[in-house]
Design an enzyme around this catalytic site. Structure first.
Site, PDB file in Angstrom:
ATOM      1  N   THR A 142      42.996  44.370  44.761  1.00 46.33           N
ATOM      2  CA  THR A 142      43.203  44.128  43.330  1.00 46.33           C
ATOM      3  C   THR A 142      42.517  45.179  42.469  1.00 46.33           C
ATOM      4  OG1 THR A 142      42.561  42.603  41.561  1.00 46.33           O
ATOM      5  CG2 THR A 142      41.256  42.502  43.531  1.00 46.33           C
ATOM      6  N   ASP A 143      43.025  45.346  41.258  1.00 49.71           N
ATOM      7  CA  ASP A 143      42.375  46.270  40.313  1.00 49.71           C
ATOM      8  C   ASP A 143      41.001  45.759  39.873  1.00 49.71           C
ATOM      9  OD1 ASP A 143      43.227  44.150  38.719  1.00 49.71           O
ATOM     10  OD2 ASP A 143      44.299  45.390  37.253  1.00 49.71           O
ATOM     11  N   GLU A 144      40.733  44.465  40.132  1.00 50.05           N
ATOM     12  CA  GLU A 144      39.451  43.904  39.688  1.00 50.05           C
ATOM     13  C   GLU A 144      38.259  44.526  40.404  1.00 50.05           C
ATOM     14  OE1 GLU A 144      39.100  39.805  38.920  1.00 50.05           O
ATOM     15  OE2 GLU A 144      41.186  39.585  38.303  1.00 50.05           O
ATOM     16  N   TYR A 191      34.713  36.719  42.918  1.00 50.64           N
ATOM     17  CA  TYR A 191      36.028  36.997  43.518  1.00 50.64           C
ATOM     18  C   TYR A 191      36.196  38.502  43.726  1.00 50.64           C
ATOM     19  CZ  TYR A 191      40.976  38.305  43.408  1.00 50.64           C
ATOM     20  OH  TYR A 191      42.191  38.900  43.664  1.00 50.64           O
ATOM     21  N   LYS A 243      36.624  40.763  47.188  1.00 52.28           N
ATOM     22  CA  LYS A 243      37.780  41.634  47.466  1.00 52.28           C
ATOM     23  C   LYS A 243      37.314  43.079  47.721  1.00 52.28           C
ATOM     24  CE  LYS A 243      41.616  40.796  47.407  1.00 52.28           C
ATOM     25  NZ  LYS A 243      42.503  40.313  48.502  1.00 52.28           N
TER      26      LYS A 243
HETATM   27  P1  NAD Z   1      47.450  32.708  46.018  1.00 58.35           P
HETATM   28  O1  NAD Z   1      46.151  32.039  45.745  1.00 58.35           O
HETATM   29  O2  NAD Z   1      48.666  32.268  45.296  1.00 58.35           O
HETATM   30  O3  NAD Z   1      47.789  32.586  47.581  1.00 58.35           O
HETATM   31  C1  NAD Z   1      46.831  32.749  48.574  1.00 58.35           C
HETATM   32  C2  NAD Z   1      47.400  32.210  49.881  1.00 58.35           C
HETATM   33  O4  NAD Z   1      46.427  32.434  50.914  1.00 58.35           O
HETATM   34  C3  NAD Z   1      47.674  30.698  49.874  1.00 58.35           C
HETATM   35  O5  NAD Z   1      48.916  30.428  50.463  1.00 58.35           O
HETATM   36  C4  NAD Z   1      46.542  30.119  50.709  1.00 58.35           C
HETATM   37  O6  NAD Z   1      46.896  28.916  51.380  1.00 58.35           O
HETATM   38  C5  NAD Z   1      46.269  31.249  51.688  1.00 58.35           C
HETATM   39  N1  NAD Z   1      44.911  31.214  52.207  1.00 58.35           N
HETATM   40  C6  NAD Z   1      43.754  31.078  51.508  1.00 58.35           C
HETATM   41  N2  NAD Z   1      42.715  31.058  52.337  1.00 58.35           N
HETATM   42  C7  NAD Z   1      43.208  31.222  53.595  1.00 58.35           C
HETATM   43  C8  NAD Z   1      42.619  31.311  54.876  1.00 58.35           C
HETATM   44  N3  NAD Z   1      41.285  31.229  55.035  1.00 58.35           N
HETATM   45  N4  NAD Z   1      43.412  31.478  55.943  1.00 58.35           N
HETATM   46  C9  NAD Z   1      44.761  31.560  55.796  1.00 58.35           C
HETATM   47  N5  NAD Z   1      45.382  31.477  54.605  1.00 58.35           N
HETATM   48  C10 NAD Z   1      44.602  31.310  53.520  1.00 58.35           C
HETATM   49  O7  NAD Z   1      47.179  34.251  45.820  1.00 58.35           O
HETATM   50  P2  NAD Z   1      48.152  35.399  45.271  1.00 58.35           P
HETATM   51  O8  NAD Z   1      48.069  35.437  43.811  1.00 58.35           O
HETATM   52  O9  NAD Z   1      49.450  35.276  45.956  1.00 58.35           O
HETATM   53  O10 NAD Z   1      47.393  36.690  45.821  1.00 58.35           O
HETATM   54  C11 NAD Z   1      47.700  37.240  47.094  1.00 58.35           C
HETATM   55  C12 NAD Z   1      46.801  38.433  47.335  1.00 58.35           C
HETATM   56  O11 NAD Z   1      47.022  39.405  46.327  1.00 58.35           O
HETATM   57  C13 NAD Z   1      45.319  38.115  47.283  1.00 58.35           C
HETATM   58  O12 NAD Z   1      44.673  38.845  48.280  1.00 58.35           O
HETATM   59  C14 NAD Z   1      44.878  38.569  45.902  1.00 58.35           C
HETATM   60  O13 NAD Z   1      43.534  38.947  45.908  1.00 58.35           O
HETATM   61  C15 NAD Z   1      45.797  39.751  45.691  1.00 58.35           C
HETATM   62  N6  NAD Z   1      46.129  40.061  44.288  1.00 58.35           N
HETATM   63  C16 NAD Z   1      46.621  39.108  43.461  1.00 58.35           C
HETATM   64  C17 NAD Z   1      47.004  39.451  42.160  1.00 58.35           C
HETATM   65  C18 NAD Z   1      47.569  38.432  41.198  1.00 58.35           C
HETATM   66  O14 NAD Z   1      47.782  38.752  40.035  1.00 58.35           O
HETATM   67  N7  NAD Z   1      47.859  37.219  41.630  1.00 58.35           N
HETATM   68  C19 NAD Z   1      46.849  40.764  41.719  1.00 58.35           C
HETATM   69  C20 NAD Z   1      46.331  41.725  42.605  1.00 58.35           C
HETATM   70  C21 NAD Z   1      45.994  41.353  43.888  1.00 58.35           C
HETATM   71  O1  TDX Z   2      43.163  29.098  30.971  1.00 56.29           O
HETATM   72  C1  TDX Z   2      43.043  30.335  30.914  1.00 56.29           C
HETATM   73  N1  TDX Z   2      42.835  30.935  29.703  1.00 56.29           N
HETATM   74  C2  TDX Z   2      42.652  32.270  29.544  1.00 56.29           C
HETATM   75  O2  TDX Z   2      42.456  32.760  28.420  1.00 56.29           O
HETATM   76  C3  TDX Z   2      43.128  31.197  32.072  1.00 56.29           C
HETATM   77  C4  TDX Z   2      43.368  30.612  33.426  1.00 56.29           C
HETATM   78  C5  TDX Z   2      42.965  32.553  31.896  1.00 56.29           C
HETATM   79  N2  TDX Z   2      42.719  33.077  30.680  1.00 56.29           N
HETATM   80  C6  TDX Z   2      42.533  34.531  30.550  1.00 56.29           C
HETATM   81  C7  TDX Z   2      41.535  35.145  31.508  1.00 56.29           C
HETATM   82  C8  TDX Z   2      42.098  36.527  31.764  1.00 56.29           C
HETATM   83  O3  TDX Z   2      41.663  37.421  30.767  1.00 56.29           O
HETATM   84  O4  TDX Z   2      43.790  35.141  30.888  1.00 56.29           O
HETATM   85  C9  TDX Z   2      43.608  36.349  31.647  1.00 56.29           C
HETATM   86  C10 TDX Z   2      44.300  36.208  32.978  1.00 56.29           C
HETATM   87  O5  TDX Z   2      43.597  35.239  33.721  1.00 56.29           O
HETATM   88  P1  TDX Z   2      44.011  34.842  35.219  1.00 56.29           P
HETATM   89  O6  TDX Z   2      45.438  34.428  35.236  1.00 56.29           O
HETATM   90  O7  TDX Z   2      42.983  33.886  35.734  1.00 56.29           O
HETATM   91  O8  TDX Z   2      43.949  36.249  35.961  1.00 56.29           O
HETATM   92  P2  TDX Z   2      42.760  37.319  36.127  1.00 56.29           P
HETATM   93  O9  TDX Z   2      41.445  36.696  35.985  1.00 56.29           O
HETATM   94  O10 TDX Z   2      43.089  38.488  35.254  1.00 56.29           O
HETATM   95  O11 TDX Z   2      42.964  37.708  37.690  1.00 56.29           O
HETATM   96  C11 TDX Z   2      44.293  37.900  38.222  1.00 56.29           C
HETATM   97  O12 TDX Z   2      44.592  39.263  38.352  1.00 56.29           O
HETATM   98  C12 TDX Z   2      43.942  39.977  39.373  1.00 56.29           C
HETATM   99  C13 TDX Z   2      44.471  37.196  39.560  1.00 56.29           C
HETATM  100  O13 TDX Z   2      44.143  35.829  39.423  1.00 56.29           O
HETATM  101  C14 TDX Z   2      43.675  37.840  40.627  1.00 56.29           C
HETATM  102  O14 TDX Z   2      43.923  37.207  41.894  1.00 56.29           O
HETATM  103  C15 TDX Z   2      44.041  39.280  40.710  1.00 56.29           C
HETATM  104  O15 TDX Z   2      43.252  39.933  41.648  1.00 56.29           O
END
Ligand code: NAD
Ligand code: TDX
Length: 339
Positions: A125-127, A153, A157
């Site tokens: 992730t970019d985080e 988190y 990562k």
């Molecule tokens: P998500 O939380 O929707 O899904 C995570 C999945 O992993 C779930 O199905 C969960 O059951 C499974 N999981 C969790 N712990 C586990 C374990 N110990 N063993 C096996 N399975 C397990 O997450 P997402 O948003 O789909 O993110 C997927 C990946 O992409 C993550 O690695 C996250 O860090 C990365 N990522 C997410 C975003 C975003 O915006 N959502 C952005 C950049 C990177």
């Molecule tokens: O209730 C809310 N109100 C609010 O203002 C929530 C849930 C979030 N927010 C804000 C926090 C952030 O600035 O919105 C923005 C986005 O929040 P999230 O959806 O929780 O995402 P973020 O924290 O940016 O992280 C996401 O992007 C990077 C994903 O959850 C991560 O898994 C990924 O790595």
């Protein structure tokens, strides 16, 4: 080609499975997922119908299970999506984040090494780069930006990324890493901003916006992320990190207002609440490397992607209603009642 996709019952992993099944119907796919609160087997109900798809319920930290799985299958590529992914939950309790995101990755890396996997792709992730100041719109994260994490988190990562790089340097394990910005699209768990706003607005419920809503995220439609990973895993060069982002920077408040407008809901649903601890101000990705080397460019504009996403949530109410009416209710009350 035989792929192991971990975390495939979650948001991005499931979208990736559908993307791959469409593009490479001949590939064999095994999905390993422990089905935490964020994993949902109904998300994969169509994927499971395909003969060359296997779902395995199991934890990536379970060394015995992981090794047995690698022993039984001759995986060529492993793509690790499995993670605890919600920043707010990591602020409440980081233990499980370290277990899954760090130890789980280590277990997978060891198995990949033992069984001579051709590619281990770590979905990051970019985080890991921390944040950028709001007033410096000229700054972007590049692959050389120092790691500087804000939340537990992000720290977990970043640790996984460092482990993957260490396995490349020490053991020559053929790894790649992608660091993507915020994704949105179908099957995203409603704890994340966009599906949270859509689901709560449709129920005429208050929408919590942290702080002043001025924090900026760089939104990417999930399919564009899938395409980028597809290009990376099919490209021969290993040991590389690629940033993925859409140059779609938006302040949270504008995202929220835009969704309310699309749904013809009033802005007085917005409720400004106490800010997230350590809240990152701005994410902005420079994706020049993946564009110039692999020819990747995002194809879905935010306007188009958000309309598609809203329509998906409107057409798939059972999927998210089952979530928001279950254990998630307790989570929401705990997280938001005192804000
Ligand atoms: P998500 O939380 O929707 O899904 C995570 C999945 O992993 C779930 O199905 C969960 O059951 C499974 N999981 C969790 N712990 C586990 C374990 N110990 N063993 C096996 N399975 C397990 O997450 P997402 O948003 O789909 O993110 C997927 C990946 O992409 C993550 O690695 C996250 O860090 C990365 N990522 C997410 C975003 C975003 O915006 N959502 C952005 C950049 C990177
Ligand atoms: O209730 C809310 N109100 C609010 O203002 C929530 C849930 C979030 N927010 C804000 C926090 C952030 O600035 O919105 C923005 C986005 O929040 P999230 O959806 O929780 O995402 P973020 O924290 O940016 O992280 C996401 O992007 C990077 C994903 O959850 C991560 O898994 C990924 O790595």
């Amino acid at each position: 080609m035989k792929l192991l996709i971990t975390g495939g019952a979650g948001f991005i992993g499931s979208n990736f499975i559908y993307y791959m099944q469409t593009k490479y119907p001949e590939y064999e796919i095994v999905c390993l997922d422990s089905l935490t609160y964020a994993g949902n087997l109904t998300t994969l109900s169509d994927a499971i119908k395909k003969e060359n798809f296997t779902f395995v319920k199991g934890d990536i930290t379970d060394k015995t299970l992981v090794n047995e799985l690698f022993e039984k299958n001759s995986f060529e590529i492993v793509i690790n999506f499995a993670a605890e992914s919600h920043v707010d939950r990591s602020i409440e309790d980081s233990g499980i984040f370290l277990m899954t995101n760090i130890i789980g990755t280590q277990v997978l890396l060891d198995a990949a090494r033992k069984y001579n996997i051709r590619r281990f792709h770590q979905v990051s992730t970019d985080e890991v780069y921390g944040d950028l100041p709001l007033e410096r719109k000229d700054l972007f994260f590049t692959e050389d930006t120092p790691i500087k994490t804000s939340s537990p988190y992000a720290a977990s990562k970043a640790s996984a990324d460092l482990l993957a790089m260490a396995y490349y340097r020490t053991y020559k394990l053929p790894i790649t890493i992608s660091r993507c910005s915020n994704n949105y699209g179908p099957f995203q768990f409603p704890e994340k901003l966009i599906p949270l706003v859509i689901s709560r607005a449709l129920a005429d419920e208050k929408i919590p916006v942290y702080g002043k809503g001025e924090n900026i995220r760089d939104w990417l439609y999930v399919e564009d992320h899938c395409e980028a990973i597809d290009l990376i895993i099919h490209h021969d060069v290993v040991g590389e990190v690629y940033n993925i982002g859409g140059h779609n920077e938006l302040a949270n408040i504008d995202v929220v207002k835009g969704i309310l407008k699309s749904l013809s809901k009033p802005e007085n649903l917005i409720s400004f609440v106490a800010d997230r601890l350590g809240h990152d101000m701005r994410y902005a990705i420079d994706s020049t490397k993946i564009s110039s080397r692999l020819g990747w460019l995002p194809t879905t504009s935010f306007d188009e992607g958000i309309q598609r996403t809203i329509e998906w949530y409107l057409n798939n109410r059972t999927w998210w209603n089952d979530i928001v009416s279950g254990e998630y209710k307790t989570y929401f009350e705990k997280m938001y009642s005192e804000r």
